[in-house]
Design a protein around this motif. Structure first.
Motif, PDB file in Angstrom:
ATOM      1  N   GLN A  28       0.835  -1.206   0.000  1.00 42.74           N
ATOM      2  CA  GLN A  28       0.000   0.000   0.000  1.00 42.74           C
ATOM      3  C   GLN A  28       0.873   1.260   0.000  1.00 42.74           C
ATOM      4  O   GLN A  28       0.603   2.213  -0.741  1.00 42.74           O
ATOM      5  N   ILE A  29       1.901   1.270   0.833  1.00 45.01           N
ATOM      6  CA  ILE A  29       2.790   2.431   0.923  1.00 45.01           C
ATOM      7  C   ILE A  29       3.473   2.686  -0.411  1.00 45.01           C
ATOM      8  O   ILE A  29       3.527   3.827  -0.888  1.00 45.01           O
ATOM      9  N   LYS A  30       3.977   1.634  -1.046  1.00 37.96           N
ATOM     10  CA  LYS A  30       4.646   1.798  -2.345  1.00 37.96           C
ATOM     11  C   LYS A  30       3.680   2.333  -3.392  1.00 37.96           C
ATOM     12  O   LYS A  30       4.023   3.223  -4.177  1.00 37.96           O
ATOM     13  N   ASP A  31       2.458   1.798  -3.407  1.00 33.98           N
ATOM     14  CA  ASP A  31       1.460   2.254  -4.367  1.00 33.98           C
ATOM     15  C   ASP A  31       1.099   3.720  -4.112  1.00 33.98           C
ATOM     16  O   ASP A  31       0.993   4.519  -5.048  1.00 33.98           O
ATOM     17  N   LEU A  32       0.941   4.082  -2.853  1.00 35.82           N
ATOM     18  CA  LEU A  32       0.600   5.467  -2.516  1.00 35.82           C
ATOM     19  C   LEU A  32       1.739   6.419  -2.855  1.00 35.82           C
ATOM     20  O   LEU A  32       1.495   7.542  -3.318  1.00 35.82           O
ATOM     21  N   GLU A  33       2.979   5.990  -2.664  1.00 34.33           N
ATOM     22  CA  GLU A  33       4.118   6.834  -3.038  1.00 34.33           C
ATOM     23  C   GLU A  33       4.125   7.093  -4.543  1.00 34.33           C
ATOM     24  O   GLU A  33       4.386   8.211  -4.989  1.00 34.33           O
ATOM     25  N   LYS A  35       1.464   7.087  -6.465  1.00 34.68           N
ATOM     26  CA  LYS A  35       0.339   7.991  -6.737  1.00 34.68           C
ATOM     27  C   LYS A  35       0.663   9.425  -6.333  1.00 34.68           C
ATOM     28  O   LYS A  35       0.302  10.370  -7.042  1.00 34.68           O
ATOM     29  N   VAL A  36       1.324   9.599  -5.199  1.00 39.22           N
ATOM     30  CA  VAL A  36       1.721  10.947  -4.748  1.00 39.22           C
ATOM     31  C   VAL A  36       2.623  11.589  -5.792  1.00 39.22           C
ATOM     32  O   VAL A  36       2.428  12.755  -6.181  1.00 39.22           O
ATOM     33  N   ASN A  37       3.611  10.840  -6.273  1.00 43.80           N
ATOM     34  CA  ASN A  37       4.523  11.388  -7.280  1.00 43.80           C
ATOM     35  C   ASN A  37       3.793  11.723  -8.573  1.00 43.80           C
ATOM     36  O   ASN A  37       4.052  12.760  -9.197  1.00 43.80           O
ATOM     37  N   SER A  38       2.862  10.860  -8.975  1.00 37.76           N
ATOM     38  CA  SER A  38       2.088  11.117 -10.186  1.00 37.76           C
ATOM     39  C   SER A  38       1.223  12.364 -10.028  1.00 37.76           C
ATOM     40  O   SER A  38       1.132  13.197 -10.939  1.00 37.76           O
ATOM     41  N   LEU A  39       0.592  12.514  -8.876  1.00 37.66           N
ATOM     42  CA  LEU A  39      -0.255  13.684  -8.643  1.00 37.66           C
ATOM     43  C   LEU A  39       0.564  14.973  -8.584  1.00 37.66           C
ATOM     44  O   LEU A  39       0.119  16.018  -9.070  1.00 37.66           O
ATOM     45  N   LYS A  40       1.761  14.906  -8.020  1.00 38.11           N
ATOM     46  CA  LYS A  40       2.637  16.082  -8.002  1.00 38.11           C
ATOM     47  C   LYS A  40       2.989  16.486  -9.431  1.00 38.11           C
ATOM     48  O   LYS A  40       2.996  17.668  -9.775  1.00 38.11           O
ATOM     49  N   PHE A  41       3.272  15.493 -10.269  1.00 38.74           N
ATOM     50  CA  PHE A  41       3.594  15.728 -11.677  1.00 38.74           C
ATOM     51  C   PHE A  41       2.409  16.385 -12.382  1.00 38.74           C
ATOM     52  O   PHE A  41       2.561  17.375 -13.104  1.00 38.74           O
ATOM     53  N   GLN A  42       1.213  15.840 -12.147  1.00 41.62           N
ATOM     54  CA  GLN A  42       0.008  16.401 -12.763  1.00 41.62           C
ATOM     55  C   GLN A  42      -0.267  17.809 -12.248  1.00 41.62           C
ATOM     56  O   GLN A  42      -0.679  18.687 -13.019  1.00 41.62           O
ATOM     57  N   LEU A  43      -0.058  18.046 -10.964  1.00 42.13           N
ATOM     58  CA  LEU A  43      -0.270  19.372 -10.395  1.00 42.13           C
ATOM     59  C   LEU A  43       0.665  20.389 -11.037  1.00 42.13           C
ATOM     60  O   LEU A  43       0.254  21.510 -11.358  1.00 42.13           O
TER      61      LEU A  43
END
Length: 70
Positions: A28-33, A35-43
């Protein structure tokens, strides 16, 4: 550091000895990390696009104002 070893609070742990629940948490932690990086990129992309539209609006309004004064 091997793929089976992680550091938690400065202590290295071999994940092969972890319970299924602990391995699930790691997944879960790896998947969330990811997703966090992807969302930062999109932001970053959205913020740049937003600024382009703001700049274009300002340029457009200034153009109209300039035309009115001439």
């Amino acid at each position: 550091m091997s793929d089976n070893v992680i550091s938690i609070n400065g202590v290295e742990h071999n994940t092969e000895s972890f319970s299924d629940q602990q391995r699930y948490f790691i997944g879960q932690i790896k998947d969330l990390e990811t997703k966090v990086n992807s969302l930062k990129f999109q932001l970053d992309q959205v913020q740049v696009a937003h600024q382009v539209f703001v700049d274009q609006l300002i340029k457009s309004v200034e153009s109209v104002d300039e035309a009115r004064t001439n």
